[in-house]
Design a protein around this motif. Structure first.
Motif, short mmCIF file in Angstrom:
data_model
loop_
_atom_site.label_atom_id
_atom_site.label_comp_id
_atom_site.label_asym_id
_atom_site.label_seq_id
_atom_site.Cartn_x
_atom_site.Cartn_y
_atom_site.Cartn_z
N LEU A 51 1.44 -13.19 11.05
CA LEU A 51 2.52 -13.84 10.26
C LEU A 51 2.29 -14.71 9.14
N TYR A 52 1.09 -15.13 9.03
CA TYR A 52 0.65 -15.94 7.84
C TYR A 52 0.45 -14.93 6.71
N VAL A 53 0.05 -13.69 6.89
CA VAL A 53 -0.25 -12.67 5.80
C VAL A 53 1.14 -12.13 5.29
N GLN A 54 1.98 -11.77 6.45
CA GLN A 54 3.16 -11.13 6.07
C GLN A 54 4.21 -12.07 5.59
N ALA A 55 4.00 -13.41 5.60
CA ALA A 55 4.64 -14.46 4.97
C ALA A 55 4.53 -14.46 3.48
N GLY A 56 3.42 -13.74 2.94
CA GLY A 56 3.17 -13.61 1.70
C GLY A 56 2.32 -14.93 1.28
N SER A 57 1.56 -15.57 2.07
CA SER A 57 0.90 -16.98 1.97
C SER A 57 -0.33 -16.36 1.26
N ILE A 58 -1.00 -15.16 1.36
CA ILE A 58 -2.26 -14.91 0.70
C ILE A 58 -2.08 -13.11 0.34
N ASP A 59 -2.69 -12.90 -0.58
CA ASP A 59 -2.99 -11.57 -0.89
C ASP A 59 -3.42 -10.74 0.20
N GLN A 60 -3.11 -9.52 0.41
CA GLN A 60 -3.67 -8.66 1.35
C GLN A 60 -4.98 -8.22 0.94
N LEU A 61 -4.88 -8.04 -0.43
CA LEU A 61 -6.37 -7.52 -1.02
C LEU A 61 -7.74 -8.48 -0.59
N ILE A 62 -7.14 -9.73 -0.34
CA ILE A 62 -8.14 -10.72 -0.07
C ILE A 62 -8.39 -10.97 1.43
N LEU A 63 -7.21 -10.99 2.19
CA LEU A 63 -7.02 -10.92 3.76
C LEU A 63 -6.18 -10.24 4.23
N PRO A 64 -6.64 -8.97 4.62
CA PRO A 64 -5.35 -7.99 4.93
C PRO A 64 -4.90 -8.43 6.49
N ALA A 65 -3.66 -7.93 6.89
CA ALA A 65 -3.30 -8.49 8.03
C ALA A 65 -3.78 -7.60 9.25
N PRO A 66 -3.89 -7.93 10.56
CA PRO A 66 -4.31 -7.35 11.53
C PRO A 66 -3.84 -5.88 11.61
N SER A 67 -2.43 -5.86 11.31
CA SER A 67 -1.66 -4.28 11.31
C SER A 67 -2.30 -3.55 10.42
N THR A 68 -2.68 -4.12 9.10
CA THR A 68 -3.10 -3.40 7.92
C THR A 68 -4.58 -2.79 8.37
N ILE A 69 -5.22 -3.63 9.13
CA ILE A 69 -6.77 -3.32 9.57
C ILE A 69 -6.65 -2.11 10.75
N GLY A 70 -5.68 -2.17 11.46
CA GLY A 70 -5.52 -1.23 12.48
C GLY A 70 -5.18 0.36 12.07
N SER A 71 -4.17 0.04 10.82
CA SER A 71 -3.88 1.31 10.04
C SER A 71 -5.07 2.01 9.41
N ALA A 72 -5.85 1.11 8.58
CA ALA A 72 -6.98 1.68 8.23
C ALA A 72 -8.06 2.12 9.12
N LEU A 73 -8.05 1.60 10.27
CA LEU A 73 -9.13 2.04 11.31
C LEU A 73 -8.62 3.36 11.69
N LEU A 74 -7.33 3.37 11.98
CA LEU A 74 -6.82 4.76 12.27
C LEU A 74 -6.97 5.81 11.29
N ASP A 75 -6.59 5.58 10.09
CA ASP A 75 -6.49 6.46 8.96
C ASP A 75 -8.19 6.99 8.67
N ASN A 76 -9.09 6.07 8.90
CA ASN A 76 -10.48 6.54 8.46
C ASN A 76 -11.27 6.52 9.81
N SER A 77 -10.63 6.91 10.82
CA SER A 77 -11.17 6.96 11.87
C SER A 77 -12.53 7.94 12.12
#
Length: 267
Positions: free
Chosen positions: A25-51
């Motif tokens: 929620l903190y990342v999706q609210a735009g409180s921080i750039d995802q290039l610095i701290l990605p959201a858990p959902s983004t990390i999960g997608s990266a894990l699946l895409d590069n599995s």
């Protein structure tokens, strides 16, 4: 009993889920750039895409980890038995074991790379160096905690030193040994990755380094997640082996805990 044991981890799962939700929620609210701290959902997608790529690197790290942990276990038990059979060896070796832990691996790892090259050997040695000490110390302490009455009983029956070690002291030291092994398991994956940081062709360590250099922070976090899962997997496997090898010890511990709670609930 197994269901009760699984249920005991419920608060940990709830807390972990709550922290991940707050993070998301903190990342999706735009409180921080995802290039610095990605959201858990983004990390999960990266894990699946590069599995497939991550799996290839993970298998390399897992091989180094298991080999290093196995060698450290064998060496730790052998050194413990040697120290137990000779007070002179114990007095000579034990201080050296303690001193060895003061040597920074970050200074030793490049030397291992120079001596043994970029292959798997330096990484295994790093894992051994990380894991050997907790296994040896825990096993040595376990041997020293042998029941003195049982020891005297076997001595009165003319049991020799090897028979006492095999029938009494080693079984009595197993709980302490597994405690040290669990600690070593949590170190082992990190040790293998650290060895790969210094120099490697494949592994989670070199993958994290390449992702960091490419500023692909989501891939760095994906590799960190895999690292944590590997550590938990090894910890769980050792706990399962301990449960299967020492059912009497765990049943006694559960019974003692139940008696303790029963006494506390009594008026």
């Amino acid at each position: 009993m197994k269901l009760r044991r699984i249920a005991s981890y419920g608060p940990a799962f709830v807390l972990a889920f709550a922290l991940l939700l707050i993070w998301e929620l903190y990342v999706q609210a735009g409180s921080i750039d995802q290039l610095i701290l990605p959201a858990p959902s983004t990390i999960g997608s990266a894990l699946l895409d590069n599995s497939s790529t991550i799996l290839d690197h993970t298998l390399q790290t897992l091989e180094e980890t298991i080999l290093g942990l196995a060698i450290a276990t064998v060496l730790g038990v052998l050194f413990t038995i040697l120290m137990d059979f000779s007070s002179w060896i114990r007095k000579a070796v034990y201080p050296l074991l303690i001193i060895s832990q003061t040597i920074p691996i970050i200074a030793l790892a490049p030397l291992l790379l120079i001596w043994f090259g970029f292959g798997i050997t330096p990484k295994i040695i790093v894992v051994v160096l990380y894991c050997f000490f907790p296994i040896t110390v825990a096993c040595a302490d376990g041997l020293l905690s042998t029941d003195k009455d049982l020891y005297r009983l076997l001595r009165s029956m003319d049991a020799n030193r090897w028979q006492i070690l095999w029938m009494l002291r080693l079984p009595a030291a197993l709980p302490s040994f597994f405690s040290g092994l669990r600690i070593a398991a949590t170190y082992s994956v990190t040790a293998a990755i650290f060895g790969e940081f210094v120099g490697a062709e494949k592994g989670l360590g070199i993958y994290i380094e390449m992702a960091t250099n490419a500023h692909a922070i989501r891939l760095v976090f994906a590799a960190i997640v895999v690292t944590a899962l590997l550590s938990l997997l090894l910890f769980g496997c050792i706990s399962l082996i301990e449960w299967l090898a020492l059912p009497w010890y765990h049943l006694s511990a559960v019974k003692t805990l139940q008696e303790y709670h029963a006494e506390k609930t009594q008026p």
